[in-house]
Motif scaffolding. Structure first.
Motif, PDB file in Angstrom:
ATOM      1  N   ARG A 225      -1.889  -7.377 -11.984  1.00  0.00           N
ATOM      2  CA  ARG A 225      -2.460  -6.966 -13.100  1.00  0.00           C
ATOM      3  C   ARG A 225      -3.639  -6.051 -12.531  1.00  0.00           C
ATOM      4  NH1 ARG A 225      -4.008 -11.064 -15.374  1.00  0.00           N
ATOM      5  NH2 ARG A 225      -2.432 -11.125 -17.092  1.00  0.00           N
ATOM      6  N   GLU A 226      -4.436  -6.297 -11.280  1.00  0.00           N
ATOM      7  CA  GLU A 226      -5.355  -5.654 -10.618  1.00  0.00           C
ATOM      8  C   GLU A 226      -4.923  -4.438 -10.062  1.00  0.00           C
ATOM      9  OE1 GLU A 226      -8.831  -6.646  -9.958  1.00  0.00           O
ATOM     10  OE2 GLU A 226      -8.475  -7.771 -11.679  1.00  0.00           O
ATOM     11  N   PHE A 227      -3.643  -4.660  -9.375  1.00  0.00           N
ATOM     12  CA  PHE A 227      -3.154  -3.561  -8.400  1.00  0.00           C
ATOM     13  C   PHE A 227      -2.544  -2.507  -9.580  1.00  0.00           C
ATOM     14  CE2 PHE A 227       1.229  -1.777  -7.052  1.00  0.00           C
ATOM     15  CZ  PHE A 227       0.748  -1.642  -5.884  1.00  0.00           C
ATOM     16  N   ALA A 228      -1.988  -2.865 -10.706  1.00  0.00           N
ATOM     17  CA  ALA A 228      -1.415  -1.825 -11.514  1.00  0.00           C
ATOM     18  C   ALA A 228      -2.435  -1.158 -12.394  1.00  0.00           C
ATOM     19  CB  ALA A 228      -0.619  -2.544 -12.826  1.00  0.00           C
ATOM     20  N   GLY A 229      -3.716  -1.868 -12.344  1.00  0.00           N
ATOM     21  CA  GLY A 229      -4.957  -1.287 -13.028  1.00  0.00           C
ATOM     22  C   GLY A 229      -5.766  -0.208 -12.093  1.00  0.00           C
TER      23      GLY A 229
ATOM     24  N   ASP B 250       7.719 -13.469 -19.418  1.00  0.00           N
ATOM     25  CA  ASP B 250       6.378 -14.110 -19.805  1.00  0.00           C
ATOM     26  C   ASP B 250       5.331 -13.147 -20.180  1.00  0.00           C
ATOM     27  OD1 ASP B 250       5.475 -13.220 -17.422  1.00  0.00           O
ATOM     28  OD2 ASP B 250       4.718 -15.135 -16.788  1.00  0.00           O
ATOM     29  N   THR B 251       5.564 -11.842 -20.159  1.00  0.00           N
ATOM     30  CA  THR B 251       4.882 -10.595 -20.310  1.00  0.00           C
ATOM     31  C   THR B 251       4.220 -10.229 -19.086  1.00  0.00           C
ATOM     32  OG1 THR B 251       2.852 -11.404 -21.738  1.00  0.00           O
ATOM     33  CG2 THR B 251       4.813 -11.045 -22.970  1.00  0.00           C
ATOM     34  N   SER B 252       3.937 -11.041 -18.217  1.00  0.00           N
ATOM     35  CA  SER B 252       3.023 -10.444 -17.022  1.00  0.00           C
ATOM     36  C   SER B 252       3.715  -9.250 -16.341  1.00  0.00           C
ATOM     37  CB  SER B 252       3.002 -11.753 -16.057  1.00  0.00           C
ATOM     38  OG  SER B 252       4.103 -11.926 -15.586  1.00  0.00           O
ATOM     39  N   PRO B 253       2.699  -8.484 -15.642  1.00  0.00           N
ATOM     40  CA  PRO B 253       3.300  -7.268 -15.049  1.00  0.00           C
ATOM     41  C   PRO B 253       3.981  -7.580 -13.719  1.00  0.00           C
ATOM     42  CG  PRO B 253       1.163  -7.738 -14.725  1.00  0.00           C
ATOM     43  CD  PRO B 253       1.515  -8.801 -15.528  1.00  0.00           C
ATOM     44  N   VAL B 254       4.946  -6.646 -13.369  1.00  0.00           N
ATOM     45  CA  VAL B 254       5.628  -6.565 -12.167  1.00  0.00           C
ATOM     46  C   VAL B 254       6.123  -5.408 -11.805  1.00  0.00           C
ATOM     47  CG1 VAL B 254       7.917  -7.074 -13.094  1.00  0.00           C
ATOM     48  CG2 VAL B 254       7.512  -7.812 -10.710  1.00  0.00           C
ATOM     49  N   THR B 255       5.925  -5.173 -10.453  1.00  0.00           N
ATOM     50  CA  THR B 255       6.209  -3.662  -9.764  1.00  0.00           C
ATOM     51  C   THR B 255       7.040  -3.639  -8.827  1.00  0.00           C
ATOM     52  OG1 THR B 255       4.354  -3.621  -8.164  1.00  0.00           O
ATOM     53  CG2 THR B 255       3.649  -3.084 -10.651  1.00  0.00           C
ATOM     54  N   ALA B 256       7.418  -2.594  -8.270  1.00  0.00           N
ATOM     55  CA  ALA B 256       8.194  -2.280  -6.998  1.00  0.00           C
ATOM     56  C   ALA B 256       7.611  -3.153  -5.905  1.00  0.00           C
ATOM     57  CB  ALA B 256       8.430  -0.966  -6.784  1.00  0.00           C
ATOM     58  N   ALA B 257       6.173  -3.052  -5.842  1.00  0.00           N
ATOM     59  CA  ALA B 257       5.507  -3.716  -4.888  1.00  0.00           C
ATOM     60  C   ALA B 257       5.625  -5.286  -4.880  1.00  0.00           C
ATOM     61  CB  ALA B 257       4.030  -3.435  -4.915  1.00  0.00           C
TER      62      ALA B 257
ATOM     63  N   MET C 158       0.804  -1.152  -0.097  1.00  0.00           N
ATOM     64  CA  MET C 158      -0.059  -0.085   0.053  1.00  0.00           C
ATOM     65  C   MET C 158       0.876   1.356  -0.196  1.00  0.00           C
ATOM     66  SD  MET C 158      -3.193  -1.086  -0.344  1.00  0.00           S
ATOM     67  CE  MET C 158      -4.134   0.313  -0.044  1.00  0.00           C
ATOM     68  N   ALA C 159       2.257   1.035   0.516  1.00  0.00           N
ATOM     69  CA  ALA C 159       2.901   2.420   0.462  1.00  0.00           C
ATOM     70  C   ALA C 159       3.304   2.687  -0.716  1.00  0.00           C
ATOM     71  CB  ALA C 159       4.023   2.121   1.683  1.00  0.00           C
ATOM     72  N   VAL C 160       3.850   1.681  -1.589  1.00  0.00           N
ATOM     73  CA  VAL C 160       4.150   1.805  -2.979  1.00  0.00           C
ATOM     74  C   VAL C 160       3.261   2.385  -3.828  1.00  0.00           C
ATOM     75  CG1 VAL C 160       5.115   0.388  -4.896  1.00  0.00           C
ATOM     76  CG2 VAL C 160       6.039  -0.136  -2.832  1.00  0.00           C
ATOM     77  N   ARG C 161       1.838   1.828  -3.493  1.00  0.00           N
ATOM     78  CA  ARG C 161       0.662   2.302  -4.171  1.00  0.00           C
ATOM     79  C   ARG C 161       0.428   3.797  -4.202  1.00  0.00           C
ATOM     80  NH1 ARG C 161      -5.840   0.676  -3.318  1.00  0.00           N
ATOM     81  NH2 ARG C 161      -5.938   0.149  -5.648  1.00  0.00           N
ATOM     82  N   ALA C 162       0.668   4.240  -2.979  1.00  0.00           N
ATOM     83  CA  ALA C 162       0.491   5.775  -2.452  1.00  0.00           C
ATOM     84  C   ALA C 162       1.690   6.477  -3.033  1.00  0.00           C
ATOM     85  CB  ALA C 162       0.403   5.647  -0.965  1.00  0.00           C
ATOM     86  N   ALA C 163       2.767   5.977  -3.201  1.00  0.00           N
ATOM     87  CA  ALA C 163       3.863   6.733  -3.675  1.00  0.00           C
ATOM     88  C   ALA C 163       3.949   6.666  -5.065  1.00  0.00           C
ATOM     89  CB  ALA C 163       5.301   6.251  -3.175  1.00  0.00           C
ATOM     90  N   GLY C 164       3.274   5.880  -5.847  1.00  0.00           N
ATOM     91  CA  GLY C 164       3.368   5.741  -7.243  1.00  0.00           C
ATOM     92  C   GLY C 164       4.277   4.779  -7.763  1.00  0.00           C
ATOM     93  N   PHE C 165       4.138   4.125  -8.819  1.00  0.00           N
ATOM     94  CA  PHE C 165       5.160   3.226  -9.179  1.00  0.00           C
ATOM     95  C   PHE C 165       4.927   2.774 -10.851  1.00  0.00           C
ATOM     96  CE2 PHE C 165       0.866   1.336  -8.342  1.00  0.00           C
ATOM     97  CZ  PHE C 165       0.568   0.614  -9.332  1.00  0.00           C
ATOM     98  N   ALA C 166       6.138   2.153 -11.326  1.00  0.00           N
ATOM     99  CA  ALA C 166       6.107   1.890 -12.878  1.00  0.00           C
ATOM    100  C   ALA C 166       5.523   0.533 -12.869  1.00  0.00           C
ATOM    101  CB  ALA C 166       7.490   2.224 -13.524  1.00  0.00           C
ATOM    102  N   VAL C 167       5.082   0.107 -14.103  1.00  0.00           N
ATOM    103  CA  VAL C 167       4.895  -1.424 -14.316  1.00  0.00           C
ATOM    104  C   VAL C 167       5.794  -1.957 -15.336  1.00  0.00           C
ATOM    105  CG1 VAL C 167       3.190  -2.903 -15.159  1.00  0.00           C
ATOM    106  CG2 VAL C 167       2.323  -1.015 -13.855  1.00  0.00           C
ATOM    107  N   GLU C 168       6.622  -3.006 -15.231  1.00  0.00           N
ATOM    108  CA  GLU C 168       7.454  -3.531 -15.944  1.00  0.00           C
ATOM    109  C   GLU C 168       6.924  -4.871 -16.408  1.00  0.00           C
ATOM    110  OE1 GLU C 168      11.388  -3.603 -14.023  1.00  0.00           O
ATOM    111  OE2 GLU C 168      10.751  -2.448 -12.516  1.00  0.00           O
ATOM    112  N   ARG C 169       7.537  -5.356 -17.356  1.00  0.00           N
ATOM    113  CA  ARG C 169       7.058  -6.739 -17.800  1.00  0.00           C
ATOM    114  C   ARG C 169       8.201  -7.910 -17.359  1.00  0.00           C
ATOM    115  NH1 ARG C 169       1.437  -6.869 -18.478  1.00  0.00           N
ATOM    116  NH2 ARG C 169       1.146  -4.650 -18.947  1.00  0.00           N
ATOM    117  N   LYS C 170       7.587  -9.047 -17.187  1.00  0.00           N
ATOM    118  CA  LYS C 170       8.580 -10.085 -17.387  1.00  0.00           C
ATOM    119  C   LYS C 170       8.771 -10.912 -18.469  1.00  0.00           C
ATOM    120  CE  LYS C 170       5.996 -11.971 -13.430  1.00  0.00           C
ATOM    121  NZ  LYS C 170       5.921 -12.316 -12.123  1.00  0.00           N
TER     122      LYS C 170
END
Length: 254
Positions: free
Chosen positions: A92-96, A36-43, A22-34
């Motif tokens: 995906r839900e988190f990033a969206g 397999d093209t699935s998303p990954v974030t700092a969170a 939740m702290a990462v969500r509040a601060a803002g984050f970038a979405v990267e791709r692994k």
């Protein structure tokens, strides 16, 4: 360490990881791709580091298998007892910008879930269970209450399904065949939790999942009196090479 201490450890780490997410969500984050093209974030990475470090420090004799470590190529040997960790189930839900994402920490013994904890960070809820002992839900005030899966109501079962597969015609067909009163599309392990606490009845899954997606929530569901099996009726096995699950059907009480 006995099973009560193990589930308490998982609950503490899941709560800490949820706060980090939740702290990462509040601060803002970038979405990267692994790969397999699935998303990954700092969170994902922050929560996993926190959980893995805590588990390895407290239970050094129990191997830990975590999603991002596997993605990075780290192979962990085990003899049937292992932690399975998804630090951010539903990236995906988190990033969206949705709220249906989870932190999953499950302990597997002899190929089956033994105990598990699922935190829902955006809802400030934590679910836990020990198979054969029962399941519970803890709210944001720290109040814990026992939960139990229900039998489908007379008006028909409530079907929970993935938001990502909401347009899959197999879900509509399944709901019709089972006389569903409603279909609720959400993401992550939250679906299992809603079955476990008795507000839903069926969760059909046709798409791919990994063992760390399901070990913890399956333990909670079974502990609450629910069940889960592949589409042939066989129990899912954990600790397999590749860590992939077959399609499955999760149920509330029979």
């Amino acid at each position: 360490m006995d099973e009560d201490a193990l589930v308490a450890l998982a609950a503490r780490l899941a709560k800490e990881a949820a706060a980090a997410v939740m702290a990462v969500r509040a601060a803002g984050f970038a979405v990267e791709r692994k790969r397999d093209t699935s998303p990954v974030t700092a969170a994902d990475r922050l929560a996993e580091a926190l959980i893995v470090e805590g588990l390895r420090e407290a239970t050094p004799d129990i191997p830990v298998v975590a999603e991002e470590e596997v993605e990075a190529g780290r192979a962990t040997a085990h003899d049937g007892l292992l932690w399975l960790v998804d630090p951010l189930d539903g990236t995906r839900e988190f990033a969206g910008g949705h709220d249906s994402f989870a932190v999953n920490i499950g302990l597997v013994r002899n190929g089956r879930p033994w105990l598990g904890v699922v935190a829902l960070p955006a809802m400030d809820e934590i679910f836990g269970g020990i198979v054969g002992r029962g399941a519970w839900k803890q709210d944001g005030k720290g109040i814990r209450a026992a939960i139990a899966a229900r039998r489908p109501p007379p008006e028909g079962p409530v079907v929970f399904a993935s938001r990502h597969y909401a347009a899959d015609p197999r879900i509509a067909d399944f709901a019709k065949q089972h006389g569903a009163s409603k279909v609720v599309n959400i993401g992550s392990a939250e679906k299992f939790c809603r079955l476990a606490e008795g507000v839903g009845d069926l969760y059909p899954r046709h798409g791919e999942t990994m063992e760390w997606d399901t070990a913890a929530p399956e333990a909670v569901l079974i502990a609450a009196g629910g069940s889960m099996a592949d589409w042939s009726g066989a129990a899912l096995r954990y600790g397999k090479p590749g860590w992939r699950n077959p399609p499955f059907l999760a149920r509330g009480a029979a």
